[in-house]
Design an enzyme around this catalytic site. Structure first.
Site, PDB file in Angstrom:
ATOM      1  N   GLU A  35      20.297  41.295  31.317  1.00 19.08           N
ATOM      2  CA  GLU A  35      21.180  41.827  31.104  1.00 19.08           C
ATOM      3  C   GLU A  35      21.349  42.787  29.653  1.00 19.08           C
ATOM      4  O   GLU A  35      22.331  43.060  29.175  1.00 19.08           O
ATOM      5  CB  GLU A  35      21.687  40.563  30.104  1.00 19.08           C
ATOM      6  CG  GLU A  35      22.124  39.155  30.787  1.00 19.08           C
ATOM      7  CD  GLU A  35      23.489  40.014  31.547  1.00 19.08           C
ATOM      8  OE1 GLU A  35      24.613  40.068  31.131  1.00 19.08           O
ATOM      9  OE2 GLU A  35      24.124  38.885  33.086  1.00 19.08           O
ATOM     10  N   TYR A 118      28.273  38.376  23.691  1.00 15.43           N
ATOM     11  CA  TYR A 118      27.722  38.174  25.898  1.00 15.43           C
ATOM     12  C   TYR A 118      26.434  37.612  26.062  1.00 15.43           C
ATOM     13  O   TYR A 118      26.436  36.691  27.240  1.00 15.43           O
ATOM     14  CB  TYR A 118      27.940  39.604  25.922  1.00 15.43           C
ATOM     15  CG  TYR A 118      27.784  40.010  27.514  1.00 15.43           C
ATOM     16  CD1 TYR A 118      28.775  39.192  28.209  1.00 15.43           C
ATOM     17  CD2 TYR A 118      26.639  40.436  27.751  1.00 15.43           C
ATOM     18  CE1 TYR A 118      28.109  39.404  30.056  1.00 15.43           C
ATOM     19  CE2 TYR A 118      26.536  41.062  29.401  1.00 15.43           C
ATOM     20  CZ  TYR A 118      27.455  39.949  30.499  1.00 15.43           C
ATOM     21  OH  TYR A 118      26.208  40.212  30.835  1.00 15.43           O
ATOM     22  N   ASP A 136      32.769  39.907  28.925  1.00 13.57           N
ATOM     23  CA  ASP A 136      32.386  41.379  28.746  1.00 13.57           C
ATOM     24  C   ASP A 136      33.385  42.370  29.136  1.00 13.57           C
ATOM     25  O   ASP A 136      34.633  40.938  29.224  1.00 13.57           O
ATOM     26  CB  ASP A 136      31.089  41.752  29.693  1.00 13.57           C
ATOM     27  CG  ASP A 136      31.904  41.424  31.350  1.00 13.57           C
ATOM     28  OD1 ASP A 136      32.828  40.839  32.167  1.00 13.57           O
ATOM     29  OD2 ASP A 136      31.452  42.243  32.286  1.00 13.57           O
ATOM     30  N   CYS A 191      39.188  44.390  40.147  1.00 16.12           N
ATOM     31  CA  CYS A 191      39.899  44.413  39.642  1.00 16.12           C
ATOM     32  C   CYS A 191      39.069  45.688  38.462  1.00 16.12           C
ATOM     33  O   CYS A 191      38.587  45.242  37.386  1.00 16.12           O
ATOM     34  CB  CYS A 191      40.068  42.883  38.557  1.00 16.12           C
ATOM     35  SG  CYS A 191      42.008  43.072  38.001  1.00 16.12           S
ATOM     36  N   CYS A 198      44.230  46.233  44.487  1.00 10.12           N
ATOM     37  CA  CYS A 198      44.826  44.912  44.929  1.00 10.12           C
ATOM     38  C   CYS A 198      44.803  43.815  46.332  1.00 10.12           C
ATOM     39  O   CYS A 198      44.879  43.078  46.198  1.00 10.12           O
ATOM     40  CB  CYS A 198      46.096  44.933  44.326  1.00 10.12           C
ATOM     41  SG  CYS A 198      46.090  45.077  42.055  1.00 10.12           S
ATOM     42  N   CYS A 201      41.828  42.184  46.500  1.00 10.36           N
ATOM     43  CA  CYS A 201      41.740  40.815  45.645  1.00 10.36           C
ATOM     44  C   CYS A 201      42.303  39.629  46.033  1.00 10.36           C
ATOM     45  O   CYS A 201      42.781  39.785  46.915  1.00 10.36           O
ATOM     46  CB  CYS A 201      42.759  41.192  44.434  1.00 10.36           C
ATOM     47  SG  CYS A 201      42.450  39.475  43.011  1.00 10.36           S
ATOM     48  N   CYS A 207      47.684  36.435  40.838  1.00  6.15           N
ATOM     49  CA  CYS A 207      47.528  36.658  39.656  1.00  6.15           C
ATOM     50  C   CYS A 207      48.939  37.099  38.802  1.00  6.15           C
ATOM     51  O   CYS A 207      50.402  37.811  39.263  1.00  6.15           O
ATOM     52  CB  CYS A 207      47.633  37.974  40.141  1.00  6.15           C
ATOM     53  SG  CYS A 207      47.316  39.641  38.661  1.00  6.15           S
TER      54      CYS A 207
END
Length: 291
Positions: A35, A118, A136, A191, A198, A201, A207
């Site tokens: 991270e 985060y 994030d 995304c 898309c 997706c 959406c």
DNA sequence: TACTCGTGGTT
DNA sequence: TAACCAAGAGT
């Protein structure tokens, strides 16, 4: 409407990347190191360095036992090398005060150097399977589109952003943690900022942005970060001399990397202040602890 | 809040 | 080619 947690989670199970820090046997320490390295640095550049670190420093106390200079050197060119110093400091605290075990509590994690809103929640969720709003840049973008119907996220507001994501999470720990990973993965793979895919997706039908006809981003213009000619570039050039050298170097060596002496000396001083460089008794410059 | 802090790949 | 972008934190 918005985000269907089950659909997105199934999609993640199917197409999520097999990253090493996502393996079930990866330690919480491994998750934490990943991270920190992934803060503003792409996965492709982190992965090889992370593997080296895990082999060399499998537990926090091992990292803490190395010098700052060794850690900065091993950080390589991941960028923002102050992260390496903060991770080293965090490892020392974990070793000394937490029994060499990465904390699982968000507030305890937040108290460690280099761990912010985060990262604290990412560790709680991904290392310990806890329910926590992990926000994030990817998640902010996914929420802006899928939930709010905007073309992109506006300026960050930690409180509001976390509340948005919190509202999406299922009540139980494990499913919530998994959705958090899925939201990030959707933003990273589908995304995306530039040209969202898309057609691929999993939540296209739900959406809000798509339903609204994909309006362009209407918020305030984002500030573009310059790099060429900035102190950031000069500091990077100076530090790179030390990374490429076995031991301390003379100032004359450092003077070669940048013409403008005022900026050069200012950057050199700021590196000393940050603890990324040290000056020896002879006036040479070295990575911290390497002299 | 706005700014600073590296590095390199992509468009 | 220059702009944009990448799992943020600290001040």
């Amino acid at each position: 409407m918005g985000v269907d947690a089950d659909v997105l989670t199934d999609w993640f199970d199917e197409v999520g990347r097999d990253l090493p820090w996502r393996e079930p046997e990866c330690s919480a320490w491994g998750v934490l190191v990943s991270e920190i390295m992934l803060q503003q640095t792409p996965v492709a550049r982190v992965q090889p360095i992370w593997l080296e670190w895990m082999a060399r420093w499998p537990v926090p106390s091992a990292l803490a036992a190395s010098s700052q200079g060794e850690v900065v050197r091993a950080w390589g060119k991941l960028g923002y090398p102050r992260r390496a110093l903060r991770l080293h400091a965090a490892a020392a605290v974990i070793a000394a005060e937490h029994g060499d075990v990465v904390p699982s509590d968000v507030d305890t994690l937040l108290a460690l150097p280099g761990i912010g809103a985060y990262t604290a929640r990412a560790v709680a969720a991904f290392a310990y399977g806890k329910r926590a709003p992990v926000v994030d840049t990817n998640v902010r973008r996914v929420v802006a589109r899928a939930v709010h119907g905007a073309g992109d996220a506006g300026p960050p507001s930690n409180t509001r952003d976390m509340a948005d994501v919190e509202a999406l999470l299922p009540p139980e720990d494990a499913p919530a943690a998994k959705l958090s990973a899925a939201l990030m993965e959707l933003g990273a793979l589908v995304c995306t900022a530039r040209s969202p895919r898309c057609a691929d997706c999993p939540i296209y039908e739900d959406c809000a942005w798509q339903r609204a006809g994909k309006p362009a981003y209407a918020g305030p213009a984002k500030q573009i970060q310059k790099f060429a000619g900035t102190d950031r570039q000069v500091r990077g050039l100076l530090l790179d001399v030390l990374r490429g050298s076995e031991g301390p170097v003379e100032k004359a060596r450092l003077d070669l990397v940048w013409d403008e002496s005022g900026q050069r000396d200012r950057c050199l001083d700021s590196l000393l202040v940050d603890g990324l460089l040290e000056q020896t008794q002879d006036g040479l410059f070295a990575l911290p602890g390497e002299h």
